[in-house]
Design a protein around this motif. Structure first.
Motif, short mmCIF file in Angstrom:
data_model
loop_
_atom_site.label_atom_id
_atom_site.label_comp_id
_atom_site.label_asym_id
_atom_site.label_seq_id
_atom_site.Cartn_x
_atom_site.Cartn_y
_atom_site.Cartn_z
N GLU A 9 1.01 -1.18 0.14
CA GLU A 9 0.34 0.14 -0.38
C GLU A 9 1.14 1.57 0.36
N ILE A 10 1.90 0.92 0.53
CA ILE A 10 2.90 2.30 0.86
C ILE A 10 3.60 2.78 -0.48
N ILE A 11 4.21 1.57 -1.56
CA ILE A 11 4.48 1.58 -2.54
C ILE A 11 3.66 2.58 -3.44
N LEU A 12 1.88 2.09 -3.88
CA LEU A 12 1.20 1.78 -4.59
C LEU A 12 0.97 3.72 -4.24
N LEU A 13 1.00 3.86 -2.58
CA LEU A 13 0.71 5.80 -2.44
C LEU A 13 1.67 6.40 -3.22
N GLY A 14 3.20 6.27 -2.78
CA GLY A 14 4.55 6.91 -3.33
C GLY A 14 4.46 6.59 -4.78
N VAL A 15 3.69 5.90 -5.44
CA VAL A 15 3.92 6.34 -7.16
C VAL A 15 2.55 7.16 -7.60
N LEU A 16 1.30 7.04 -6.69
CA LEU A 16 0.17 7.78 -6.95
C LEU A 16 0.44 9.03 -7.13
N ALA A 17 1.16 9.69 -5.96
CA ALA A 17 2.06 10.45 -5.08
C ALA A 17 2.99 11.41 -6.27
N LEU A 18 3.73 10.48 -7.16
CA LEU A 18 4.39 10.29 -7.53
C LEU A 18 4.19 11.21 -9.01
N ILE A 19 3.15 10.81 -9.68
CA ILE A 19 2.01 11.01 -10.53
C ILE A 19 1.26 11.91 -10.62
N VAL A 20 0.93 12.58 -9.72
CA VAL A 20 -0.30 13.50 -9.68
C VAL A 20 0.31 14.98 -9.07
N VAL A 21 1.38 14.59 -7.70
CA VAL A 21 2.21 15.98 -7.72
C VAL A 21 3.39 15.83 -8.92
N GLY A 22 3.62 14.90 -9.12
CA GLY A 22 5.21 15.65 -10.02
C GLY A 22 6.26 14.93 -9.48
N PRO A 23 7.69 14.65 -9.76
CA PRO A 23 8.73 14.18 -9.47
C PRO A 23 9.36 15.85 -8.77
N LYS A 24 9.45 16.93 -9.72
CA LYS A 24 9.79 18.68 -9.34
C LYS A 24 9.47 18.88 -7.48
N ASP A 25 8.01 17.94 -7.53
CA ASP A 25 7.10 18.95 -6.63
C ASP A 25 6.78 18.00 -4.93
N LEU A 26 7.85 16.44 -5.12
CA LEU A 26 6.81 15.53 -4.98
C LEU A 26 8.01 15.93 -3.41
N PRO A 27 9.65 16.15 -2.82
CA PRO A 27 10.14 16.67 -2.22
C PRO A 27 9.45 18.00 -1.13
N LEU A 28 9.30 18.71 -1.73
CA LEU A 28 8.46 19.63 -1.06
C LEU A 28 7.30 19.39 0.36
N LEU A 29 6.64 18.87 -0.95
CA LEU A 29 5.47 18.16 -0.71
C LEU A 29 5.77 17.05 0.93
N LEU A 30 6.62 16.23 0.36
CA LEU A 30 7.10 15.36 1.48
C LEU A 30 7.43 16.39 2.64
N ARG A 31 8.40 17.40 2.49
CA ARG A 31 8.84 18.29 3.48
C ARG A 31 7.38 18.84 4.94
N LYS A 32 6.62 19.60 4.05
CA LYS A 32 5.14 20.43 4.69
C LYS A 32 4.62 18.94 4.89
N LEU A 33 4.03 17.94 4.57
CA LEU A 33 3.57 16.88 5.56
C LEU A 33 4.26 16.17 6.52
N GLY A 34 5.78 16.12 6.74
CA GLY A 34 6.85 15.79 7.48
C GLY A 34 6.56 16.82 9.18
N ARG A 35 6.54 18.32 8.14
CA ARG A 35 6.13 19.51 9.52
C ARG A 35 4.84 19.55 9.64
#
Length: 150
Positions: A9-35
Motif C-alpha cells: 500500500e505504501i509503494i502504491l501511494l508513493g507511485v500515485l503521489a509521484l504521478i499526481v504531484v510530479g517529481p519536481k514538487d514531490l520533495p516539497l510536499l513530503l517536507r510539508k507533510l513531515g512538518r
C-alpha cells in the motif's frame, strides 16, 4: 484508529503521489507533510502533558484536604490519652458482669475455720483448709496495666 498500511500500500501511494504531484514538487510536499505531522505530534504531547498535570494537581488537592481533615479531627494528645487509658477486663469487653465472689464457708459456732473439727477421728490428721478467697485478688480488684508511650 488508522488503517494499517502494508508495504504494498505504501509503494502504491508513493507511485500515485509521484504521478499526481510530479517529481519536481514531490520533495516539497513530503517536507510539508513531515512538518504538519511534527506539529500534530507536538500538540498531542502538549495536550497529554497538560492533562497529566491537571490530574496530578487534582490528586494533590485531594490529598491536602485529607491531611487537613485528619489534623482537625485528631490531635496527638487525644491519641496519647487513648493509648494510656487503662485496659478493661475480659468481662467488660464481652459485655457480661463479673461473677460474684463466692460466699465464705459457714463456720461452726465456737470453732474457727482453720481449727480441726472435734468430731474428727483421733487417729486421722486434720487437713488444713485453704486460705479464704477474700484474700486473693479478683479481676475487679486487679489494677489495670498502664502502657507507656516511648
Amino acid at each position: 484508529m488508522l488503517p494499517s498500511l502494508g508495504f504494498q500500500e505504501i509503494i502504491l501511494l508513493g507511485v500515485l503521489a509521484l504521478i499526481v504531484v510530479g517529481p519536481k514538487d514531490l520533495p516539497l510536499l513530503l517536507r510539508k507533510l513531515g512538518r504538519w505531522t511534527a506539529k500534530l505530534r507536538g500538540m498531542a504531547q502538549e495536550f497529554r502533558t497538560g492533562f497529566d498535570e491537571l490530574a496530578r494537581q487534582a490528586e494533590l488537592d485531594e490529598l491536602k484536604k485529607e491531611v487537613d481533615a485528619l489534623r482537625r479531627t485528631s490531635s496527638l494528645n487525644s491519641v496519647v490519652q487513648e493509648v494510656q487509658r487503662p485496659l478493661g477486663t475480659l468481662e467488660s469487653y464481652a459485655g457480661i458482669s463479673p461473677p460474684p465472689p463466692p460466699a465464705p464457708p459457714e463456720a461452726v459456732e465456737g470453732v474457727e475455720a482453720n481449727e480441726p473439727v472435734a468430731d474428727a477421728p483421733s487417729g486421722a490428721a486434720a487437713t488444713p483448709e485453704p486460705a479464704p478467697i477474700e484474700d486473693m485478688p479478683t479481676p475487679a480488684d486487679a489494677k489495670p496495666v498502664v502502657r507507656s508511650v516511648s
